[in-house]
Scaffold this motif. Sequence first.
Motif, PDB file in Angstrom:
ATOM      1  N   ALA A 120      40.871  13.984  -9.792  1.00  0.00           N
ATOM      2  CA  ALA A 120      40.063  15.138 -10.196  1.00  0.00           C
ATOM      3  C   ALA A 120      38.936  14.673 -11.107  1.00  0.00           C
ATOM      4  N   PRO A 121      37.772  15.316 -10.989  1.00  0.00           N
ATOM      5  CA  PRO A 121      36.661  14.949 -11.881  1.00  0.00           C
ATOM      6  C   PRO A 121      36.977  15.318 -13.323  1.00  0.00           C
ATOM      7  N   ARG A 122      36.488  14.527 -14.231  1.00  0.00           N
ATOM      8  CA  ARG A 122      36.670  14.788 -15.663  1.00  0.00           C
ATOM      9  C   ARG A 122      35.311  15.175 -16.242  1.00  0.00           C
TER      10      ARG A 122
ATOM     11  N   ASP B  27      41.552  19.265   7.410  1.00  0.00           N
ATOM     12  CA  ASP B  27      41.357  19.866   6.098  1.00  0.00           C
ATOM     13  C   ASP B  27      41.470  18.783   5.033  1.00  0.00           C
ATOM     14  N   HIS B  28      40.792  19.009   3.945  1.00  0.00           N
ATOM     15  CA  HIS B  28      40.887  18.157   2.757  1.00  0.00           C
ATOM     16  C   HIS B  28      41.133  19.064   1.560  1.00  0.00           C
ATOM     17  N   VAL B  29      42.135  18.751   0.755  1.00  0.00           N
ATOM     18  CA  VAL B  29      42.382  19.500  -0.468  1.00  0.00           C
ATOM     19  C   VAL B  29      41.352  19.038  -1.505  1.00  0.00           C
ATOM     20  N   LYS B  30      40.575  19.998  -1.982  1.00  0.00           N
ATOM     21  CA  LYS B  30      39.501  19.686  -2.930  1.00  0.00           C
ATOM     22  C   LYS B  30      40.074  19.240  -4.270  1.00  0.00           C
ATOM     23  N   GLU B  31      39.381  18.292  -4.882  1.00  0.00           N
ATOM     24  CA  GLU B  31      39.763  17.812  -6.202  1.00  0.00           C
ATOM     25  C   GLU B  31      39.351  18.849  -7.238  1.00  0.00           C
ATOM     26  N   ILE B  32      40.317  19.253  -8.025  1.00  0.00           N
ATOM     27  CA  ILE B  32      40.046  20.245  -9.079  1.00  0.00           C
ATOM     28  C   ILE B  32      40.564  19.671 -10.387  1.00  0.00           C
TER      29      ILE B  32
END
Length: 180
Positions: free
Chosen positions: A122-124, A175-180
């Motif tokens: 996930a982005p920081r 599908d790709h699970v989005k990075e949250i």
Amino acid sequence: MHGPAHNPAHNPADPGALTRARAVAAAVVDPELPMLTLHDLGVLRDVALGDDGAVVAAITPTYSGCPAMATMRDDLLHELHAAGFADARVRVVLEPAWTTDWITPAGRAALADAGISPPGRAPRHAGPVPLRLGPPRRAVRCPRCGADDVEVTSEFGATACRALYRCGSCLEPFDHVKEI
């Protein structure tokens, strides 16, 4: 006579009750990604016994306004009741916010096995979150053939937490699970 005082699964004095309640709650599947349990998705935060002896399961939504939260709550309560925990509650915990980093390694493997690309890190962000008008750059690999020659076809998939991609090598959509 029936009731919580005579049901060993619900007896707060039973040292194994909490272990059983945790196992029951951990096995409940996500309604939108049924290959994952709530534990593997990382939304099941805690299962404890309240001061009154009730089983209290804590869950965190994957994002604000997640429509699956009511179903998760209902499914948790149903499974706990079916396991003999007549006095059970679900509480929603909003802080800290859920992140895809909480998906377990087993959960990531289950996603890939189901043909869904698991999220990367996930982005920081420190401070304000920058506004980007184009699709975010992601390190995505095809869950079928492993190629990294992929292109996003839509930022919006079957659920708000997924994006649609197409593999340039095997030409399969996924599908790709989005990075949250």
